[in-house]
Design an enzyme around this catalytic site. Structure first.
Site, PDB file in Angstrom:
ATOM      1  N   LYS A  50      10.953  13.584  -4.880  1.00 22.35           N
ATOM      2  CA  LYS A  50       9.514  13.367  -5.018  1.00 22.35           C
ATOM      3  C   LYS A  50       8.752  14.587  -4.520  1.00 22.35           C
ATOM      4  O   LYS A  50       9.145  15.214  -3.528  1.00 22.35           O
ATOM      5  CB  LYS A  50       9.109  12.114  -4.228  1.00 22.35           C
ATOM      6  CG  LYS A  50       7.675  11.646  -4.444  1.00 22.35           C
ATOM      7  CD  LYS A  50       7.418  10.358  -3.673  1.00 22.35           C
ATOM      8  CE  LYS A  50       6.000   9.843  -3.842  1.00 22.35           C
ATOM      9  NZ  LYS A  50       5.754   8.609  -3.065  1.00 22.35           N
ATOM     10  N   SER A 107       5.771   2.108  -2.009  1.00 22.21           N
ATOM     11  CA  SER A 107       5.761   3.147  -3.044  1.00 22.21           C
ATOM     12  C   SER A 107       7.126   3.483  -3.620  1.00 22.21           C
ATOM     13  O   SER A 107       7.216   4.237  -4.588  1.00 22.21           O
ATOM     14  CB  SER A 107       5.119   4.429  -2.492  1.00 22.21           C
ATOM     15  OG  SER A 107       3.726   4.270  -2.372  1.00 22.21           O
ATOM     16  N   SER A 134       3.727   4.934  -5.456  1.00 18.46           N
ATOM     17  CA  SER A 134       3.439   6.278  -5.926  1.00 18.46           C
ATOM     18  C   SER A 134       4.671   7.059  -6.371  1.00 18.46           C
ATOM     19  O   SER A 134       4.561   8.174  -6.880  1.00 18.46           O
ATOM     20  CB  SER A 134       2.741   7.060  -4.801  1.00 18.46           C
ATOM     21  OG  SER A 134       3.588   7.158  -3.656  1.00 18.46           O
TER      22      SER A 134
END
EC number: 6.3.5.7
Length: 488
Positions: free
Chosen positions: A60, A162, A138
């Site tokens: 990420k 997330s 996210s």
């Protein structure tokens, strides 16, 4: 299949699904193939570094890497390249993993649908004749990368769900460990008291192998749990863990919200019935104060974010807008206007809750609610939270449950266009209602797909007492083996 062939298939998947916008940066083919070939040679010589040697891992884009920019999907960090790898990335590399690229996300981790990104929205592959669905947020880019075969597993971050929400929407496994188990050194902070590095994979085994490779104490991270404390917690849990008998599985009645889709509720019931048939006892439990969890989270997380993001002013960190100028002794910074709308919203909300006129009514009450929610969880588990106590007598003395089972999301992934048409950002915040409680409590939680029909799945969440990942894995594997997607 040899590693090089697997790597080639993964890159073909990345090219095929380029329009899904899951990746921000990708490793060059020559460099990637060179690393994979080196791993293959080690394995062939019987000198493998670890079970993840040669496997492609996506990261990420709020986790620092030296090989790629670390942007947090924000214009302010578009060109930033870290001088060091985050500890979890360094450990993955030392174990032989190959970092194949950085994944798209909501800017600075703030969002539930991975659509608040400077690089555009992440989306799932569209079903026949239907629009694209939300990838969740996210860590949506990491979830889509795993789901479409671009990588073997992916690192994400989980502050209030997330990792778990994208896992539920994309039909993959998403794991949030106990707070402080995985180092956050080199992870760009959103809310320090809640942030955890998480892992996504197609199967539990993939997630567990990567977790074993990167788990451990890091003296660079002040929130990292020390070796002595880890040993003490595991010793107490092992000594008092139920052995040679069925487990007690709890389902929190407060999670049975009227907003739950029928398919989610039916899959939840099917999961509990399956565990009951495995000779485990299934009982209802009450977590009465979790109804306040979402409100508390959206006070605490923005408050911490407003403090963390204050440094991105174009002077100390981040993009500097040429229009910045000094006037009357003050810096008027168009730079800060380059935060996206959702980030600005949360900074403003957080700054207000920390103001002198609001801190008593908002921030301090949210902190109090968090402590009560943590107590709710400890009250229903058979073992106490050994991070804060040494004696089982202070818990329920073995009378409680070993794990909790609940859904991760209220429904299957919504259509992305429907999300964008919502009148208020608050409509998206409710998506976190089932994942936020475990984050506030700091306990481990794993979301895994349970089949609902032939080609559809619903994300089910297994939560355990602090540090008791072992029991969490045990129950999650029972669910995966009986109700999960067929192995590839």
């Amino acid at each position: 299949m040899v590693l090089l062939e697997v790597a080639k298939k993964s890159l073909l998947a990345a090219e095929k699904h380029l329009a899904l916008n899951a990746l921000i940066s990708v490793q060059s083919r020559p460099e990637l193939f060179s690393q994979v070939q080196a791993s293959q040679e080690r394995i062939s010589a019987g000198e493998s570094k670890s079970p993840i040697d040669g496997q492609l891992i996506a990261v990420k884009d709020n986790i620092c890497t030296t090989d790629f920019p670390t942007t947090c999907a924000s214009k302010l960090l578009e060109q930033y390249i870290s001088p060091f790898d985050a500890t979890v990335v360094r450990k993955a590399k030392e174990a032989g993993a190959v970092i194949m690229g950085k994944t798209n996300m909501d800017e600075f981790g703030m969002g539930s649908h991975s659509m608040y990104s400077h690089f555009g929205s992440v989306m799932q592959p569209a079903e026949d004749g239907q629009p694209a669905r939300s990838a969740g947020g996210s860590s949506g880019g990491s979830a889509v990368a795993v789901a479409t075969g671009m990588c073997h597993a992916a690192l994400g971050t989980d502050t209030g769900g997330s990792v778990r929400l994208p896992a539920a929407y994309c039909g993959v496994v998403g794991f949030k460990p106990s707070y402080g188990m995985l180092s956050r050194w080199g992870v760009i902070a959103y809310a320090n008291s809640l942030d955890t590095v998480g892992i996504l994979g197609r199967r539990i085994s993939s997630v567990q192998k990567l977790y074993d490779a990167i788990n451990g104490y890091d003296d660079n991270d002040p929130t990292s749990i020390t070796p002595q404390t880890r040993e003490r917690v595991q010793d107490r849990l092992s000594r008092n863990r139920r052995r040679g008998q069925g487990l007690t599985i709890g389902y929190p009645e407060e999670f049975n919200l009227v907003e739950l889709d029928d398919s989610v509720r039916n899959t939840w019931e099917k999961t509990l019935a399956h565990l009951n048939l495995q000779s485990h006892k299934v009982v209802p439990v009450s977590l009465p104060h979790t109804k306040h969890a979402l409100s508390a989270y959206y006070v605490l997380a923005p408050a911490e974010a407003s403090s963390n993001l204050a440094k991105y002013d174009g002077v100390r960190y981040g993009y500097r807008d040429p229009a910045d100028r000094l006037q009357d002794g003050l810096l008027f910074s168009p730079t800060r206007a380059n935060f996206g709308a959702e980030v600005r919203r949360r900074i403003i909300a957080g700054a207000y809750s920390l103001s002198s006129e609001a801190i008593d009514n908002y921030f301090l009450k949210a902190q109090s609610a968090r402590r009560i929610i943590q107590r709710d969880f400890s009250n229903v588990f058979a073992q106490p939270n050994y991070l804060i106590t040494d004696t089982p007598e202070e818990g329920r003395g073995g009378e409680g449950v070993d794990v909790l089972i609940a859904p991760c999301a209220l429904s299957k992934a919504p259509f992305l266009e429907d999300v964008k048409m919502q009148k208020s950002p608050l409509d998206s915040y409710v998506n976190d209602v089932l994942t936020v409680p475990a984050s506030l409590a700091g306990i481990p939680a794993i979301c895994l797909p349970v089949m609902h029909g032939e080609n559809d799945s619903v994300g089910m969440q297994v939560m355990a007492q602090y540090g008791d990942e072992e029991t969490m894995w045990e129950v999650a594997k029972l669910i995966e083996e009986g109700l999960g997607p067929k192995a590839d």
